[in-house]
Design an enzyme around this catalytic site. Structure first.
Site, PDB file in Angstrom:
ATOM      1  N   PHE B 132      52.079  93.115  18.470  1.00 30.73           N
ATOM      2  CA  PHE B 132      52.689  91.977  19.161  1.00 30.73           C
ATOM      3  C   PHE B 132      53.546  91.193  18.175  1.00 30.73           C
ATOM      4  O   PHE B 132      53.646  89.964  18.245  1.00 30.73           O
ATOM      5  CB  PHE B 132      51.608  91.056  19.747  1.00 30.73           C
ATOM      6  CG  PHE B 132      50.767  91.704  20.816  1.00 30.73           C
ATOM      7  CD1 PHE B 132      51.293  92.729  21.603  1.00 30.73           C
ATOM      8  CD2 PHE B 132      49.459  91.293  21.048  1.00 30.73           C
ATOM      9  CE1 PHE B 132      50.516  93.322  22.591  1.00 30.73           C
ATOM     10  CE2 PHE B 132      48.684  91.887  22.033  1.00 30.73           C
ATOM     11  CZ  PHE B 132      49.208  92.911  22.809  1.00 30.73           C
ATOM     12  N   CYS B 134      56.589  92.762  16.214  1.00 29.45           N
ATOM     13  CA  CYS B 134      57.920  93.216  15.822  1.00 29.45           C
ATOM     14  C   CYS B 134      58.985  92.232  16.309  1.00 29.45           C
ATOM     15  O   CYS B 134      59.097  92.003  17.514  1.00 29.45           O
ATOM     16  CB  CYS B 134      58.166  94.609  16.383  1.00 29.45           C
ATOM     17  SG  CYS B 134      59.779  95.242  15.917  1.00 29.45           S
ATOM     18  N   ASN B 199      53.001  90.002  10.733  1.00 28.74           N
ATOM     19  CA  ASN B 199      54.082  90.947  10.933  1.00 28.74           C
ATOM     20  C   ASN B 199      55.317  90.384  10.229  1.00 28.74           C
ATOM     21  O   ASN B 199      55.242  89.340   9.577  1.00 28.74           O
ATOM     22  CB  ASN B 199      54.325  91.146  12.438  1.00 28.74           C
ATOM     23  CG  ASN B 199      54.945  92.510  12.726  1.00 28.74           C
ATOM     24  OD1 ASN B 199      55.928  92.892  12.089  1.00 28.74           O
ATOM     25  ND2 ASN B 199      54.380  93.234  13.683  1.00 28.74           N
ATOM     26  N   CYS B 347      62.596  72.816 -19.994  1.00 23.02           N
ATOM     27  CA  CYS B 347      61.692  71.779 -19.493  1.00 23.02           C
ATOM     28  C   CYS B 347      62.396  70.433 -19.492  1.00 23.02           C
ATOM     29  O   CYS B 347      62.279  69.650 -18.553  1.00 23.02           O
ATOM     30  CB  CYS B 347      60.418  71.728 -20.334  1.00 23.02           C
ATOM     31  SG  CYS B 347      60.693  71.394 -22.088  1.00 23.02           S
ATOM     32  N   CYS B 375      55.343  60.773 -17.175  1.00 25.80           N
ATOM     33  CA  CYS B 375      54.904  62.066 -16.630  1.00 25.80           C
ATOM     34  C   CYS B 375      53.968  61.844 -15.453  1.00 25.80           C
ATOM     35  O   CYS B 375      52.939  61.187 -15.588  1.00 25.80           O
ATOM     36  CB  CYS B 375      54.219  62.897 -17.706  1.00 25.80           C
ATOM     37  SG  CYS B 375      53.614  64.488 -17.098  1.00 25.80           S
ATOM     38  N   CYS B 378      53.655  66.722 -12.419  1.00 27.79           N
ATOM     39  CA  CYS B 378      54.140  67.520 -11.282  1.00 27.79           C
ATOM     40  C   CYS B 378      54.086  69.016 -11.547  1.00 27.79           C
ATOM     41  O   CYS B 378      54.228  69.814 -10.639  1.00 27.79           O
ATOM     42  CB  CYS B 378      55.562  67.102 -10.921  1.00 27.79           C
ATOM     43  SG  CYS B 378      56.828  67.644 -12.089  1.00 27.79           S
TER      44      CYS B 378
END
Lengths: 441, 457
Positions: B132, B134, B199, B347, B375, B378
Site C-alpha cells: 500500500f 508505491c 515505502n 567551526c 556557547c 548547539c
C-alpha cells in the site's frame, strides 16, 4: 645498470621524463576536489605567493564549473596552468593544507589547478580581454613569467604592450629552465598562446635588447618599460679546466635539454656541482638521460643544501648519489673532462674550510655546474639611474615594482634574485598596477 | 554466539535481514543467490497483474564524490507473468525451507485479492506483504499509496485479505502521509499481523540542467518517483518510532528505509523493528553486503550481552520523548582539543555565520577558541569539525536539576509575552549588526589584492 636507459626516440624521452603531475581526468578531479574541507581563510591561499582563492576554485571544480575555476585561478595568476605543474606545491599550498596536520594526504591542489586551466586552454575559452585603450604604451623586456604576466595585466588595464624577447619562444624558464618532467614544452607554450589570444599583446621574438641605442629607442617609443629579464648565464667558478667541453652550466644544459630532448648527450658518469633546486633538476635529468653514475657534489652537508627536501628525494629516487662536504678544486682533463678533483671540507662555526691533504678525484665524463646564475649587470648598468643592490638585484618598490629610474619597473628573478614562476607571476601583476598608477598621475 | 534468528509475526527467518520487495527480488535466481550469500528472507517483487515499464527507471542523488546517497525509481510492480513468479517462489522455498519468502501483493478487487493470496500461499510463501505504499504509477490506478493514504480503504482491503489468508499478513505503509499511525491503526483494526515501513517517498530526485527534465529522463521527460537509500533513514526512523510508541498499534514492525550496514539495522531495531528490509544498498553493492551486516550485528550483540534480537527491539524507545519532556537544565558547551585541531576553522565560520558567534580566532594560532558565555551547546561546531573527537561537547551543569517545559508550564514559568523577561535568549550576547560589514569583503578580491586587503585590516 643505470635506472634509466638512454632515450633515443621522443617516446622513450617522454617515458624517462614522465610528468610528475599528470593531467587529471574528470573523475580524478571530482574525487580529489570532494576532499577539500573549504577551510575558513584557508592556509593554502596564504601560502600561495599569488594568493589564488584555492578553496573557491576547488569547489567550482567539484560542482562542475571548471570554467569558473579557471577564471578564479587566472584572476590571481596568469601562469595558472604552468604553476599547477611547476610550483613546489609541497612547500606552498599543499604544504599548508590542514590535512597534513591530520596525517592525511593533502589535496593535490597543483593538479586540480592544471586540470581546470587545461580545460579552458584546450577549448580556447574566452575569459578575459583587453581593457578599453587608454593611449598608454608600455615596453616589456622578456617574455618570461614576469614579462607575460605584466603584459596581461597591462592589457586588461587598456595599455598597448610590446614584449621584446631574446629567444624564439615565450614563457622564459617555464620552457627553458624547468625540468621536463614538470611540464612539457607543449603545455607551457599552449598557455602562452592562450594568454596572447585573450589579451592581444605583441611579442617580438629574437629581439634582445642589449645596447644603449636600443634602450633609448624604447624610452622614446614607450611611456614605461618593464624589466622582466630574469637572470643570466651560469656563474663561472674560476676553476682550472672549467672551460673544457663537457663542463657546462646547469641553466645552459637544461635549456638545451628542453629544446633538443634526447639529442642531448651526457656521458656515462656525470658530476653535478651544487646543492640547490637547479642542481637537483640537473642531476635528475642526467640520470633520466641514461647516465650510469650521477654524483651530486656539494660543499656543505646534506642538511645545509638549499634544495627542497622533496627535490633531493626526487633525485635520489632516480639513482643520484650525494657527495657532501667536498669542494671542487679542478676540472681534470686534457681535451675533454676526465674527472673533478675535490678537497674535503669541514664546517666550523658556519665557515667552510678545506681539509688539507684530503684531495681526491672523482672520474667523470661530464660536469654540470649548478652553482648559481650571474646577474645581467652589463645590461642593467646601461639604464640611467637604475640601482642594484649588493647582490646585483634591481632595487624596486615592493608595492609598485618601480625602480630607481621612475620609468622602469621590474619583477621576477631580476628583482628577487631567483625564485619560483609563481613569485614572478604574482609580483608582475603588482608591478603592472604600479605602472598604471605611475602613468595615471 | 548470539542467536540472530527471528520469529516475525509467525514468519521464521535465520536472521533479521530481508531483501525488500524491489528489483533485487524480481526473480528466483536473485532470491536464491541472496539466500546463498546469507540473507535471511526476501519479500518478493510485488505480484499482481503484470505491468509494462518504461526504459530509464532510476535516478540518483550524489553527494560530492559519493554515489547514491539517495535513489529513486519509477519502476512499477513485477512485469513478469504471475505463474513464472509463483513457480520460482516454489523452487526457492523447496531449496531454502528455513528462509523467509514473503509475497508482496498489489491488486484491485476483492476477487483478485482472494485469488492471488491463495496462489501465493499455494506456491509456498511464508507470509504476505500488502503493498500500500508505491507512490508512483500504481497509485494513479487506485492502488499502492492511494490505498495507504486512505485508512478506510486500507482497512477494507486488509479485511478482504484476512478473509482468506492463512499465513501472516504484513501491511506495508507509505510515508507520503501526515500521520503514519493512522493507516497503521487501520491495519490493526482490520486484523493484520504486522506492518512494515517505510515505502518510498514521493520525489523528484534532480533536474537535468541541459535537458530541463527531471531524472530519470524518459525521452526528454520525467515523472515523480519513489525516494529511498541512505538519505531517507532519518524519516524512516521517525515514522518507525511513531508506530512503535503508539499505545494501540502493538504490531510487529519490519523496518525499512536507508539500511545499508549493521549500524543502520541496529538503529531500526532499537526503535522497534523486529526485522529489517534492505533494497538500495543491495542494488548498489550487491548481495555481498550481508556478510558485513551479519558480522557487525553479531559483534554488537556480543559486546552488549544480547542473546536474541528480541533482547533489544525497541530498547531506545523509552528515551525518545516529546520535546517538552526534555530536561531544560541540561547544559553542554563545546571544547576544542588544540592537540587534535588542524586549523581548518570550519567551526569558527559555522558558529559565526550559522549559530551564536561563540567561537573566536586567536592571534598566533589557527586553533579557534570557544567563547563559553556565548556557547549555547548547539553541537554545530562538533558536527562540522572534520577531525574525530577534536571538538567535544562537555556537560557543564551539575546534573542535579531536572526541569522540563511541561513542568515550567505547569508552574506558570514560561515566556508568554513577546518581550517576556523569561525569553531564553534574552541575555544572550549578539554582536551589533553593523559589525558584520567588511568581514567577508576581502574574499571577493583576487590574488594579491586579497592578501593586501587582509593585511590592511
Amino acid at each position: 645498470m643505470a635506472e634509466y636507459s638512454t632515450p633515443t626516440t621522443e617516446q622513450e624521452f617522454a617515458e624517462n621524463f614522465a610528468q610528475l603531475k599528470p593531467l587529471m581526468s574528470r573523475n580524478e578531479a571530482l574525487y580529489e576536489s570532494s576532499r577539500c574541507l573549504f577551510c575558513f581563510d584557508a592556509p593554502c591561499i596564504t601560502a600561495c605567493p599569488s594568493g589564488i582563492d584555492i578553496p573557491q576554485f576547488i569547489r567550482q571544480i567539484n560542482t562542475g564549473n571548471d570554467t569558473g575555476a579557471a577564471r578564479t585561478i587566472y584572476e590571481a595568476n596568469y601562469f595558472g596552468n604552468a604553476c599547477g605543474k611547476v610550483c613546489p606545491t609541497e612547500v606552498l599550498c599543499e604544504g599548508a593544507c590542514v590535512y597534513n596536520l591530520q596525517e592525511v594526504k593533502p589535496i593535490e591542489i597543483g593538479r586540480l589547478q592544471s586540470y581546470a586551466t587545461t580545460k579552458v586552454i584546450a577549448a580556447n575559452k574566452k575569459l578575459f580581454g583587453p581593457g578599453p585603450p587608454n593611449g598608454g604604451r608600455v615596453a616589456v623586456i622578456g617574455a618570461g613569467p614576469a614579462g607575460i604576466s605584466c603584459a596581461c595585466e597591462l592589457r586588461s588595464l587598456g595599455y598597448e604592450v610590446t614584449i621584446f624577447e631574446a629567444k624564439s619562444q615565450p614563457s622564459g624558464l617555464t620552457v627553458y629552465g624547468v625540468a621536463p618532467y614538470k611540464i612539457t614544452n607543449e603545455e607551457a607554450l599552449a598557455e602562452m598562446a592562450y594568454l596572447q589570444g585573450q589579451f592581444g599583446y605583441e611579442v617580438k621574438y629574437n629581439s634582445p635588447i642589449t645596447s644603449l641605442p636600443e634602450i633609448n629607442e624604447l624610452e622614446a617609443q614607450y611611456d614605461a618599460i618593464f624589466l622582466g629579464i630574469g637572470l643570466g648565464k651560469t656563474s663561472g667558478l674560476g676553476l682550472p679546466g672549467e672551460n673544457l667541453p663537457n663542463c657546462v652550466g646547469a641553466v645552459e644544459f637544461i635549456a638545451e635539454l628542453r629544446e633538443v630532448h634526447q639529442a642531448i648527450a651526457v656521458g656515462p658518469r656525470v658530476v653535478v656541482l651544487g646543492g640547490g633546486n637547479t642542481a637537483m633538476d640537473a642531476a635528475s635529468e642526467a640520470a633520466r638521460l641514461g647516465a650510469e653514475v650521477v654524483t651530486l657534489a656539494y660543499r656543505r652537508s646534506k642538511d645545509e643544501m638549499g634544495a627542497y627536501a622533496f627535490e633531493y628525494d626526487l633525485a635520489k629516487g632516480v639513482g643520484v648519489k650525494g657527495l657532501f662536504n667536498v669542494a671542487p678544486v679542478e676540472v681534470v682533463g686534457v681535451e675533454v673532462v676526465e674527472g673533478v678533483r675535490f678537497v674535503r671540507t669541514a664546517t666550523v662555526n658556519g665557515q667552510v674550510s678545506e681539509v688539507p691533504g684530503s684531495e681526491f678525484i672523482v672520474p667523470c665524463d661530464m660536469v654540470i655546474k649548478a652553482t648559481g646564475q650571474a646577474k645581467q649587470l652589463d645590461f642593467l648598468r646601461l639604464i640611467p639611474g637604475l640601482e642594484m643592490d649588493g647582490r646585483g638585484r634591481i632595487v624596486a618598490n615592493a608595492h609598485s615594482g618601480q625602480t630607481t629610474n621612475p620609468r622602469y619597473f621590474t619583477s621576477g628573478d631580476a628583482r628577487n634574485g631567483g625564485a619560483e614562476v609563481v613569485n614572478a607571476a604574482a609580483e608582475a601583476k603588482v608591478a603592472a598596477r604600479g605602472i598604471h598608477a605611475f602613468l595615471s598621475k | 554466539m548470539p542467536d540472530l534468528s527471528i520469529n516475525f509475526a509467525g514468519i521464521k527467518s535465520p536472521n533479521p535481514f530481508w531483501l525488500a520487495s524491489a528489483p533485487p527480488t524480481n526473480s528466483g535466481y536473485q532470491v536464491m543467490k541472496a539466500f546463498d550469500a546469507g540473507w535471511g528472507g526476501a519479500v518478493w517483487k510485488t505480484l499482481g497483474v503484470p505491468v509494462v515499464n518504461v526504459s530509464s527507471r532510476y535516478g540518483g542523488v550524489n553527494y560530492r564524490d559519493k554515489r547514491l546517497i539517495g535513489f529513486n525509481n519509477i519502476e512499477l510492480i513485477s512485469d513478469r507473468p504471475l505463474a513464472d513468479n509463483l513457480r520460482e517462489i516454489y523452487e526457492v522455498k523447496k531449496r531454502f525451507p528455513a528462509h523467509a519468502v514473503i509475497a508482496s501483493l498489489m491488486v484491485g478487487s476483492r476477487q483478485e485479492w482472494h485469488e492471488i493470496i491463495r496462489a501465493a500461499e499455494d506456491a509456498g510463501a511464508d507470509g504476505l506483504e500488502l503493498n500500500f505504499g508505491c507512490p508512483h504509477g500504481m497509485c494513479e490506478r487506485g492502488m499502492g499509496s492511494a490505498v495507504g493514504q486512505e485508512p478506510k480503504v486500507l482497512q477494507t482491503i486488509v479485511e478482504w485479505v484476512m478473509e482468506v489468508a492463512t499465513t501472516p499478513v504484513i501491511v506495508k505503509l507509505t510515508p507520503n502521509i501526515t500521520d503514519i499511525t493512522e493507516p497503521a491503526m487501520a491495519a490493526r483494526r482490520a486484523g493484520a499481523n504486522a506492518i512494515s515501513l517505510i515505502n518510498t517517498i514521493q520525489s523528484i530526485v534532480g533536474v537535468d540542467l541541459d535537458q530541463y527534465s527531471p531524472y530519470p529522463i524518459v525521452d526528454g521527460q520525467g515523472t515523480n518517483g519513489g525516494y529511498c537509500g541512505p538519505a531517507v533513514k532519518p524519516i524512516a526512523l521517525n515514522m518507525l518510532k511513531n508506530c512503535a510508541q503508539h499505545p494501540h498499534i502493538k504490531l510487529p514492525i519490519s523496518g525499512i528505509g536507508g539500511i545499508e550496514n549493521w549500524r543502520d539495522a541496529v538503529e531500526h531495531i532499537l526503535l522497534g523493528a523486529s526485522s529489517v528490509q534492505v533494497c538500495t544498498a543491495a542494488m548498489h553493492f550487491g548481495f555481498g553486503i550481508i556478510r558485513e551486516m551479519v558480522s557487525g550485528l553479531e559483534q554488537y550483540m556480543v559486546e552488549k550481552g544480547f542473546n536474541r534480537i528480541d533482547d533489544f527491539v525497541g530498547k531506545a524507545l523509552p528515551n525518545v520523548k516529546p520535546w517538552n519532556e526534555l530536561n531544560l537544565k541540561y547544559q553542554v558547551k563545546a571544547s576544542i582539543n588544540p592537540d587534535k585541531c588542524i586549523g581548518c576553522q570550519l567551526c569558527y565560520t559555522a558558529c559565526e555565520d550559522g549559530a551564536h558567534q561563540a567561537i573566536r580566532l586567536q592571534a598566533g594560532t589557527r586553533t579557534p577558541a570557544i567563547i563559553e558565555e556565548n556557547c549555547v551547546g548547539c553541537n554545530l561546531c562538533s558536527l562540522v569539525c572534520p577531525v574525530d573527537e577534536c571538538i567535544t561537547m562537555l556537560r557543564t551543569d551539575e546534573g542535579t536539576q531536572h526541569l522540563t517545559w511541561n513542568e515550567r508550564t505547569a508552574a506558570h514559568n514560561i515566556p508568554t509575552e513577546f518581550n517576556d523577561e523569561r525569553a531564553g535568549g534574552r541575555h544572550h550576547w549578539v554582536p551589533e549588526p553593523l559589525a558584520a560589514l567588511g568581514k567577508e569583503r576581502h574574499k571577493t578580491l583576487p590574488g594579491k589584492a586579497r592578501a593586501l586587503a587582509v593585511s590592511k585590516q
